[in-house]
Design a protein around this motif. Structure first.
Motif, mmCIF file in Angstrom:
data_model
loop_
_atom_site.group_PDB
_atom_site.id
_atom_site.type_symbol
_atom_site.label_atom_id
_atom_site.label_comp_id
_atom_site.label_asym_id
_atom_site.label_seq_id
_atom_site.Cartn_x
_atom_site.Cartn_y
_atom_site.Cartn_z
ATOM 1 N N ASP A 41 0.850 -1.194 0.000
ATOM 2 C CA ASP A 41 0.000 0.000 0.000
ATOM 3 C C ASP A 41 0.886 1.245 0.000
ATOM 4 N N ILE A 42 0.657 2.126 -0.964
ATOM 5 C CA ILE A 42 1.414 3.388 -1.028
ATOM 6 C C ILE A 42 0.474 4.590 -0.935
ATOM 7 N N SER A 43 -0.717 4.376 -0.395
ATOM 8 C CA SER A 43 -1.639 5.499 -0.193
ATOM 9 C C SER A 43 -1.014 6.491 0.780
ATOM 10 N N PRO A 44 -1.218 7.788 0.576
ATOM 11 C CA PRO A 44 -0.580 8.776 1.465
ATOM 12 C C PRO A 44 -1.053 8.617 2.904
ATOM 13 N N LEU A 45 -0.120 8.794 3.821
ATOM 14 C CA LEU A 45 -0.441 8.703 5.245
ATOM 15 C C LEU A 45 -1.008 10.007 5.772
ATOM 16 N N LYS A 46 -0.690 11.113 5.066
ATOM 17 C CA LYS A 46 -1.168 12.419 5.498
ATOM 18 C C LYS A 46 -1.872 13.119 4.342
ATOM 19 N N LEU A 47 -2.926 13.813 4.657
ATOM 20 C CA LEU A 47 -3.672 14.607 3.689
ATOM 21 C C LEU A 47 -3.732 16.051 4.194
ATOM 22 N N PRO A 48 -3.856 17.025 3.292
ATOM 23 C CA PRO A 48 -4.010 16.893 1.841
ATOM 24 C C PRO A 48 -2.676 16.628 1.144
ATOM 25 N N VAL A 49 -2.774 16.253 -0.145
ATOM 26 C CA VAL A 49 -1.603 16.031 -0.976
ATOM 27 C C VAL A 49 -1.787 16.766 -2.306
ATOM 28 N N ILE A 50 -0.656 17.065 -2.944
ATOM 29 C CA ILE A 50 -0.679 17.675 -4.275
ATOM 30 C C ILE A 50 -0.918 16.581 -5.309
ATOM 31 N N ILE A 51 -1.785 16.855 -6.260
ATOM 32 C CA ILE A 51 -2.085 15.930 -7.353
ATOM 33 C C ILE A 51 -1.615 16.553 -8.658
ATOM 34 N N ASN A 52 -0.813 15.805 -9.441
ATOM 35 C CA ASN A 52 -0.419 16.313 -10.757
ATOM 36 C C ASN A 52 -1.140 15.541 -11.861
ATOM 37 N N GLY A 53 -0.783 15.801 -13.105
ATOM 38 C CA GLY A 53 -1.431 15.128 -14.233
ATOM 39 C C GLY A 53 -2.350 16.034 -15.016
ATOM 40 N N GLY A 54 -2.752 17.159 -14.430
ATOM 41 C CA GLY A 54 -3.565 18.133 -15.137
ATOM 42 C C GLY A 54 -2.731 19.346 -15.525
ATOM 43 N N LYS A 135 5.942 19.233 -6.865
ATOM 44 C CA LYS A 135 6.165 17.933 -6.232
ATOM 45 C C LYS A 135 5.697 17.979 -4.783
ATOM 46 N N ASP A 136 5.010 16.924 -4.345
ATOM 47 C CA ASP A 136 4.642 16.801 -2.944
ATOM 48 C C ASP A 136 5.823 16.138 -2.229
ATOM 49 N N GLU A 137 6.658 16.944 -1.605
ATOM 50 C CA GLU A 137 7.922 16.473 -1.064
ATOM 51 C C GLU A 137 7.740 15.397 0.013
ATOM 52 N N GLU A 138 6.774 15.595 0.888
ATOM 53 C CA GLU A 138 6.585 14.634 1.979
ATOM 54 C C GLU A 138 6.147 13.272 1.441
ATOM 55 N N TYR A 139 5.232 13.272 0.477
ATOM 56 C CA TYR A 139 4.800 11.989 -0.079
ATOM 57 C C TYR A 139 5.934 11.307 -0.829
ATOM 58 N N ALA A 140 6.750 12.073 -1.546
ATOM 59 C CA ALA A 140 7.872 11.494 -2.280
ATOM 60 C C ALA A 140 8.827 10.788 -1.324
ATOM 61 N N ARG A 141 9.073 11.396 -0.169
ATOM 62 C CA ARG A 141 9.956 10.760 0.820
ATOM 63 C C ARG A 141 9.354 9.463 1.341
ATOM 64 N N PHE A 142 8.041 9.420 1.433
ATOM 65 C CA PHE A 142 7.350 8.199 1.892
ATOM 66 C C PHE A 142 7.377 7.110 0.829
ATOM 67 N N LEU A 143 7.220 7.488 -0.442
ATOM 68 C CA LEU A 143 7.070 6.502 -1.518
ATOM 69 C C LEU A 143 8.325 5.665 -1.730
ATOM 70 N N VAL A 144 9.488 6.294 -1.686
ATOM 71 C CA VAL A 144 10.736 5.596 -2.038
ATOM 72 C C VAL A 144 10.952 4.336 -1.194
ATOM 73 N N PRO A 145 10.979 4.415 0.130
ATOM 74 C CA PRO A 145 11.198 3.183 0.904
ATOM 75 C C PRO A 145 10.049 2.195 0.801
ATOM 76 N N GLN A 146 8.831 2.664 0.526
ATOM 77 C CA GLN A 146 7.713 1.733 0.365
ATOM 78 C C GLN A 146 7.938 0.825 -0.842
ATOM 79 N N ILE A 147 8.388 1.396 -1.946
ATOM 80 C CA ILE A 147 8.673 0.576 -3.129
ATOM 81 C C ILE A 147 9.739 -0.455 -2.799
ATOM 82 N N ALA A 148 10.793 -0.027 -2.110
ATOM 83 C CA ALA A 148 11.871 -0.952 -1.749
ATOM 84 C C ALA A 148 11.365 -2.065 -0.848
ATOM 85 N N LYS A 149 10.525 -1.723 0.119
ATOM 86 C CA LYS A 149 9.977 -2.742 1.012
ATOM 87 C C LYS A 149 9.095 -3.723 0.254
#
Length: 487
Positions: A41-54, A135-149
């Motif tokens: 699960d890589i859902s954000p632990l904290k909200l709100p978050v920045i959403i890109n793609g638009g 970039k949502d800096e806090e989420y990016a820091r969370f995502l990296v180790p989650q992928i590795a785990k």
């Protein structure tokens, strides 16, 4: 500082998998094929978050459905490879390289034998600055180790398995969204680096100014199935060339997540054997689900599209022939491409225009691309791309870190030395759109100069040639080791 962080998180990941797993080179002799899968699960632990793609930045304060990094580790007794699909719009190479390094420390799998791609959902937290979004800096820091785990856990679950593949087809949900327009009618952009555009993305149904689409979509639905030795579904890795669906509220995995849930139901996964499905994005840079030659917009939903693609996947799934053992071969290459840099005059004009919205985020196309012009001017004039080819027995997979037109993927498949080949985009980085060179003079959104669409016009040709060279290289290696069919 980065190395210190890698060391600390790497130690944590290693501890979570109860110690360092055996290196692929230390695997026991003999032809035993193993596989392990895990969706973290890589859902954000904290909200709100920045959403890109638009075009402009969005903020999400709720989770509609969970996000995952779907991790698969394959082992032929000599080589281990990791394949990961991340529910994200796009993930930059530096973050993925960091995740691979962490995973490698925990598993012994070399980083160059890891393939990580993004689905391209437009409803996930931003880990890469894109057009009007930061970039949502806090989420990016969370995502990296989650992928590795996730990779480490997939490796921990390695068990004897069998593997097979087949190709389905869904033509209903892929249509070229890039159209040639009547002169003077295409959308314009004063800061996009183009003039007198003749092409437009998403012209709308039955637009009288739309002449014809510029490309051909790829309707293929490749399906790689992994089962336990006694035939219980263990994992499924598929791909499809649909940009995304949308029609959902962030945070969401889009139709990619719905497809995975639907496939788990359709293959009748056993309660005793945890099953994971993953859907990668193939070559969808100029592809969406709307056929603009039709007079009206069609009705669709995440569920309807996911069910269509799942039906195509199941038709292929029923035809799969399994192998108790296949060789795994993977090659990686770095390719440098030039960047279409703005001129000093263009940068000066953009900076002057930016004074009109100083102190806030851009809100429209001119504002977005004025900022992009300035940001791009501060970046290097070249980019280094990471390209890969993976062979699973006689099956070839090419990977490209860009948003790739359907015609590029079809060309690679047609000219691949491996008869059965597919291509995965937004893999191992996110280096922007790569329209074929003949389309650059037409202009349009994917040619408008930005951090996500800035490579030289010949980049597409260079990339597809290098991928074909990599596919040729993996086709030649271990070619004297034939797959062992299941009884």
């Amino acid at each position: 500082m980065r190395n210190v962080r890698l060391g600390l998180v790497g130690a944590l990941v290693a501890a979570l998998v109860l110690g360092r797993a055996s290196d692929a080179a230390d695997a026991p002799p003999g032809k035993t094929f193993r596989a392990g899968a895990y969706a973290i699960d890589i859902s954000p632990l904290k909200l709100p978050v920045i959403i890109n793609g638009g075009m402009t930045e969005r903020i999400a304060d709720k989770i509609t459905d969970r996000l995952h990094a779907r991790c698969l580790v394959l082992d032929d007794g000599t080589t281990q490879v990791a394949i990961v699909v991340v529910d994200s719009c796009m993930v930059p190479r530096d973050l993925l390289d960091e995740a691979k390094e962490l995973a490698s420390r925990a598993t012994g799998i070399p980083p160059h034998r890891m393939l990580i791609s993004a689905t391209h959902t437009h409803s996930a937290p931003s880990v890469h600055g894109c057009l009007g979004s930061d970039k949502d800096e806090e989420y990016a820091r969370f995502l990296v180790p989650q992928i590795a785990k996730g990779i480490a856990e997939a490796q921990r679950r390695l068990a004897p398995a069998r593997i097979g593949w087949a190709f389905g087809e869904d033509r209903k949900n892929v249509h070229c969204r890039h159209w040639i327009m009547k002169p003077g009618t295409a959308q314009t952009n004063p800061f996009g680096g183009t003039k007198d555009d003749l092409a437009q993305m998403n012209p709308g149904p039955a637009n009288p100014n739309a002449i014809r689409p510029t490309g051909e979509p790829d309707p293929a639905v490749p399906v790689v199935s992994i089962q336990t030795r006694d035939g219980k579904p263990l994992a499924l890795y598929a791909a499809y060339s649909l940009h995304y669906v949308g029609k959902t509220t962030p945070v969401s995995a889009d139709y990619f997540g719905v497809f995975c849930e639907e496939m788990a139901r359709r293959v009748q996964a056993s309660p005793e054997v945890p099953f994971m499905a993953a859907l990668a994005n193939a070559t969808s840079g100029d592809t969406w689900l709307m056929d603009y030659s039709q007079p009206t917009r069609r009705e669709y939903s995440l569920e309807s599209v996911a069910n269509d693609v799942a039906s195509a996947a199941m038709e292929a799934y029923r035809r799969i022939r399994y192998y108790d053992w296949v060789p795994l071969v993977m090659e990686e290459s770095l390719l440098e491409c030039g960047v279409r840099m703005p001129s000093p005059e263009e940068v000066a004009a953009a900076k002057e225009f930016m004074k009109t919205f100083e102190g806030r985020k851009p809100r429209n196309v001119p504002e977005v691309y004025a900022r992009e012009t300035v940001l791009l001017s501060q970046m290097p004039p070249t980019r280094e791309l990471k390209l890969q080819a993976l062979r699973i027995g006689p099956l070839g997979i090419g990977t490209i870190p860009n948003e790739v037109y359907g015609s590029t993927g079809l060309y690679i498949k047609q000219h691949s030395p491996l008869k059965e080949t597919f291509v995965v985009e937004l893999a191992n980085g996110c280096e922007g759109y790569i329209p074929p060179p003949e389309l650059h003079p037409l202009g349009g959104y994917t040619c408008w100069r930005a951090r996500t669409a800035c490579l030289e016009p010949q980049a597409e040709r260079k990339i597809r040639q290098r991928v074909l060279e990599l596919l040729a290289a993996v086709a030649q290696q271990r070619s004297d080791e034939p797959p062992i069919p299941s009884p």
